[in-house]
Motif scaffolding. Structure first.
Motif, PDB file in Angstrom:
ATOM      1  N   GLN A  40      -9.927  -5.018   9.523  1.00 25.16           N
ATOM      2  CA  GLN A  40      -9.068  -4.199   8.585  1.00 25.16           C
ATOM      3  C   GLN A  40      -9.859  -2.950   8.210  1.00 25.16           C
ATOM      4  O   GLN A  40     -11.093  -3.169   7.688  1.00 25.16           O
ATOM      5  CB  GLN A  40      -8.243  -4.882   7.502  1.00 25.16           C
ATOM      6  N   TYR A  42      -9.347   1.160   5.693  1.00 29.40           N
ATOM      7  CA  TYR A  42      -8.646   2.216   4.968  1.00 29.40           C
ATOM      8  C   TYR A  42      -8.504   3.279   5.822  1.00 29.40           C
ATOM      9  O   TYR A  42      -9.748   3.918   6.383  1.00 29.40           O
ATOM     10  CB  TYR A  42      -9.457   2.612   3.761  1.00 29.40           C
ATOM     11  N   PHE A  51      -3.904   4.134   3.622  1.00 26.73           N
ATOM     12  CA  PHE A  51      -3.401   2.637   3.849  1.00 26.73           C
ATOM     13  C   PHE A  51      -4.533   1.798   4.380  1.00 26.73           C
ATOM     14  O   PHE A  51      -5.576   2.402   4.827  1.00 26.73           O
ATOM     15  CB  PHE A  51      -2.428   3.170   4.972  1.00 26.73           C
ATOM     16  N   GLN A  65      -0.778  -2.121   7.695  1.00 27.03           N
ATOM     17  CA  GLN A  65      -0.780  -3.400   7.044  1.00 27.03           C
ATOM     18  C   GLN A  65      -0.137  -3.222   5.590  1.00 27.03           C
ATOM     19  O   GLN A  65       0.349  -4.305   4.917  1.00 27.03           O
ATOM     20  CB  GLN A  65      -2.151  -4.138   6.960  1.00 27.03           C
ATOM     21  N   ASP A  66      -0.896  -2.300   4.655  1.00 27.07           N
ATOM     22  CA  ASP A  66      -0.337  -2.143   3.379  1.00 27.07           C
ATOM     23  C   ASP A  66      -0.617  -0.751   2.978  1.00 27.07           C
ATOM     24  O   ASP A  66      -1.542   0.204   3.467  1.00 27.07           O
ATOM     25  CB  ASP A  66      -1.149  -3.043   2.509  1.00 27.07           C
ATOM     26  N   GLU A  67      -0.056  -0.008   2.178  1.00 24.91           N
ATOM     27  CA  GLU A  67      -0.024   1.124   1.503  1.00 24.91           C
ATOM     28  C   GLU A  67      -0.681   1.241   0.176  1.00 24.91           C
ATOM     29  O   GLU A  67      -0.039   0.257  -0.701  1.00 24.91           O
ATOM     30  CB  GLU A  67       1.542   2.055   1.399  1.00 24.91           C
ATOM     31  N   ASP A  69      -1.095   2.209  -3.766  1.00 26.61           N
ATOM     32  CA  ASP A  69      -0.513   2.983  -4.680  1.00 26.61           C
ATOM     33  C   ASP A  69      -1.688   4.003  -5.421  1.00 26.61           C
ATOM     34  O   ASP A  69      -2.657   4.012  -5.039  1.00 26.61           O
ATOM     35  CB  ASP A  69       0.144   2.319  -5.863  1.00 26.61           C
ATOM     36  N   GLU A  72      -4.594   2.370  -6.948  1.00 29.29           N
ATOM     37  CA  GLU A  72      -5.571   1.779  -6.078  1.00 29.29           C
ATOM     38  C   GLU A  72      -6.275   3.060  -5.404  1.00 29.29           C
ATOM     39  O   GLU A  72      -7.374   2.716  -5.018  1.00 29.29           O
ATOM     40  CB  GLU A  72      -4.568   0.878  -5.217  1.00 29.29           C
TER      41      GLU A  72
END
Length: 86
Positions: A40, A42, A51, A65-67, A69, A72
């Motif tokens: 994984q 960024y 992301f 996989q994820d966003e 905010d 973060e």
């Protein structure tokens, strides 16, 4: 002979320039972080979004996989000394 610290400084500066040029061209930039699970990364986009992505060999692309905010993103930028380019 260049010291290890001097070499690291030059490498960080060079990567920073490549990152800036990439984002200014409108292309995303991949950021490695050893704290992410294996496979994984960024992915930073020119509009400032970041992301967490993984590589899909079947699709020959990245899978989100994820966003992150805003908080973060700010923490990640501080941690990796990534100035905003946009």
């Amino acid at each position: 002979m260049i010291s290890v610290a001097g070499f690291e400084e030059k490498a960080i500066a060079a990567i920073g320039q490549v990152r800036k040029q990439t984002l200014l061209r409108g292309e995303p930039f991949l950021v490695y972080d050893a704290n992410l699970p294996e496979g994984q990364y960024y992915m930073e986009y020119p509009d400032g979004d970041i992301f967490i992505v993984s590589v899909s060999r079947e699709k020959n692309d990245f899978i989100v996989q994820d966003e992150l905010d805003a908080i973060e993103i700010n923490n990640l930028r501080r941690k990796h000394q990534l100035p905003a380019v946009f």
